[in-house]
Design an enzyme around this catalytic site. Structure first.
Site, PDB file in Angstrom:
ATOM      1  N   SER A  11     -21.096  56.989 -33.929  1.00  0.00           N
ATOM      2  CA  SER A  11     -21.696  56.769 -32.697  1.00  0.00           C
ATOM      3  C   SER A  11     -21.502  57.810 -31.610  1.00  0.00           C
ATOM      4  O   SER A  11     -20.666  58.389 -31.685  1.00  0.00           O
ATOM      5  CB  SER A  11     -21.277  55.270 -32.325  1.00  0.00           C
ATOM      6  OG  SER A  11     -21.737  55.117 -31.003  1.00  0.00           O
ATOM      7  N   TYR A  25     -16.109  48.711 -28.977  1.00  0.00           N
ATOM      8  CA  TYR A  25     -16.876  49.332 -29.752  1.00  0.00           C
ATOM      9  C   TYR A  25     -16.635  50.913 -29.841  1.00  0.00           C
ATOM     10  O   TYR A  25     -16.309  51.472 -30.794  1.00  0.00           O
ATOM     11  CB  TYR A  25     -18.532  49.092 -29.341  1.00  0.00           C
ATOM     12  CG  TYR A  25     -19.426  49.736 -30.201  1.00  0.00           C
ATOM     13  CD1 TYR A  25     -19.840  50.780 -30.010  1.00  0.00           C
ATOM     14  CD2 TYR A  25     -19.916  49.072 -31.502  1.00  0.00           C
ATOM     15  CE1 TYR A  25     -21.049  51.324 -30.867  1.00  0.00           C
ATOM     16  CE2 TYR A  25     -20.709  49.853 -32.299  1.00  0.00           C
ATOM     17  CZ  TYR A  25     -21.369  50.966 -31.911  1.00  0.00           C
ATOM     18  OH  TYR A  25     -22.508  51.450 -32.666  1.00  0.00           O
TER      19      TYR A  25
HETATM   20  C1  GCO Z   1     -24.946  50.817 -26.324  1.00  0.00           C
HETATM   21  C2  GCO Z   1     -25.505  51.041 -27.714  1.00  0.00           C
HETATM   22  C3  GCO Z   1     -24.925  51.982 -28.388  1.00  0.00           C
HETATM   23  C4  GCO Z   1     -25.814  52.366 -29.639  1.00  0.00           C
HETATM   24  C5  GCO Z   1     -25.183  53.616 -30.402  1.00  0.00           C
HETATM   25  C6  GCO Z   1     -25.097  54.806 -29.820  1.00  0.00           C
HETATM   26  O1  GCO Z   1     -24.905  49.627 -26.057  1.00  0.00           O
HETATM   27  O2  GCO Z   1     -24.559  51.754 -25.661  1.00  0.00           O
HETATM   28  O3  GCO Z   1     -25.911  49.795 -28.609  1.00  0.00           O
HETATM   29  O4  GCO Z   1     -23.634  51.642 -28.733  1.00  0.00           O
HETATM   30  O5  GCO Z   1     -25.921  51.518 -30.218  1.00  0.00           O
HETATM   31  O6  GCO Z   1     -24.032  53.273 -30.877  1.00  0.00           O
HETATM   32  O7  GCO Z   1     -24.667  55.848 -30.841  1.00  0.00           O
END
Ligand code: GCO
Length: 263
Positions: free
Chosen positions: A147, A160
Site C-alpha cells: 500500500s 493499517y
Molecule cells: C486510505 C486509503 C488507502 C488506500 C490504499 C493506498 O484510507 O488512506 O484507504 O489506505 O486504500 O491502501 O495504497
C-alpha cells in the site's frame, strides 16, 4: 498468443480476499494471461460464487474456496483441497486485507489486533503451506499486496499502515529466505484506487478526494484494471530474477511532494 515472458497458461493462481475490488481485477488480469484462477473469500459463499461466475462467464477457468487466512487449520485444509481439486498453486497473491479508519488514541486493542491479524499475520499463515509445496516442486511466485501506507503515514489509518509497513519487510524477508528455492516474492503497492475500500473518502465534497487528485501526478484515482499488468509481470517468467521488490502502481504519488491546488 502471449509473449512467453508474460504467458501464464498452465499456472494456477490463488488470490485471497478476491471476491471484489482490486483482488478480483487482478484475478481477471491473470486469467487473461492464461492462468487458472482460484478465488478466496472469507465470509460470503454468495459473493464468492458471483465472483467466480464473473470470470467463468468470460470463458476463464475459475474456482472459489471459502476460508479465513487468519485460521491456520482452515488455510492448511484449503491448500490441500485446492491442490487436489484444481492443481498445484504456482502463484499466490496475498490480497486479503481490511482497513479501520480510527485515530490511534481512539482505537480499541481488539480493532488494532483485527487489522494486524488479517493484513499482516494472515499473509504469514497463508504463505507457509503454499510455499512448502512450491519448494517441493522447484519454485513459484508470491505477490503481497502492500500500500501507499507501506511508505507513508496518514491520519486515522495507523494500524493499517503498521500492517502494510510490516508487509513490505515481510516481503523482503520471504524473498531472502525463499529465493534459493526459485521462489520470487515481491509486492505490489497500489496508490489510491477507486474501489469500495475508498468509496467513503471519494464522495464528492470530501476534501480528501481533491487532495488525492492533486497529490497524484497522473491527476486521477487508479482504476482496478491499472493493476493487471503489474500482477501479470510478477506472476510470470519476466520477473524470474526479481526478488523482494515492491512495485508501486500509484500514478506517481510516491515520486513527489505534490503541488499546490490548481498548479
Ligand atoms: C486510505 C486509503 C488507502 C488506500 C490504499 C493506498 O484510507 O488512506 O484507504 O489506505 O486504500 O491502501 O495504497
Amino acid at each position: 498468443m502471449n509473449h512467453p515472458l508474460f504467458d501464464l497458461h498452465g499456472k494456477v493462481a490463488l488470490l485471497t480476499g478476491a471476491t471484489h475490488g482490486l483482488g478480483l481485477a487482478m484475478a481477471e488480469g491473470l486469467a487473461s494471461a492464461g492462468a487458472t484462477i482460484v478465488l478466496n473469500g472469507h465470509s460470503s459463499q454468495d459473493k464468492l460464487d458471483a465472483a467466480v461466475q464473473s470470470l467463468t462467464a468470460k470463458g476463464y477457468s475459475a474456482h472459489g474456496y471459502l476460508f479465513s487466512v487468519t485460521d491456520e487449520e482452515q488455510v492448511e485444509a484449503a491448500v490441500a483441497r485446492i491442490e487436489a481439486e484444481v492443481g498445484p498453486i504456482g502463484v499466490l497473491v496475498n490480497n486479503a486485507g481490511l482497513i479501520k479508519r480510527i485515530p490511534l488514541l481512539e482505537m480499541k486493542l481488539t480493532e488494532w489486533q483485527q487489522v494486524i491479524e488479517t493484513d499482516l499475520t494472515g499473509v504469514f499463515v497463508m504463505s507457509k503451506p503454499v510455499v512448502q509445496r512450491m519448494i517441493q516442486r522447484g519454485g513459484g511466485k508470491v505477490i503481497n499486496i502492500c500500500s501507499m501506507m507501506s511508505e507513508l503515514g496518514r491520519n486515522s489509518v495507523g494500524a493499517y499502515a503498521a500492517a502494510k509497513g510490516g508487509l513490505k519487510m515481510l516481503t523482503r524477508n520471504m524473498a531472502t529466505e525463499w529465493a534459493k528455492h526459485n521462489i520470487q516474492v515481491n509486492g505490489i503497492g497500489p496508490g489510491y484506487f477507486a474501489t469500495a475500500q475508498t468509496e467513503a473518502v471519494r464522495v464528492d465534497g470530501n476534501p480528501f478526494n481533491q487532495f488525492i487528485i492533486d497529490r497524484t501526478p497522473a491527476g486521477r484515482w487508479g482504476d482496478a484494471e491499472d493493476l493487471q499488468g503489474a500482477a501479470i509481470y510478477l506472476a510470470g517468467a519476466a520477473s524470474n530474477f526479481v526478488n523482494g521488490q515492491i512495485l508501486y502502481v500509484d500514478g506517481g504519488l510516491l515520486a513527489t511532494i505534490g503541488k499546490p491546488h490548481g498548479e
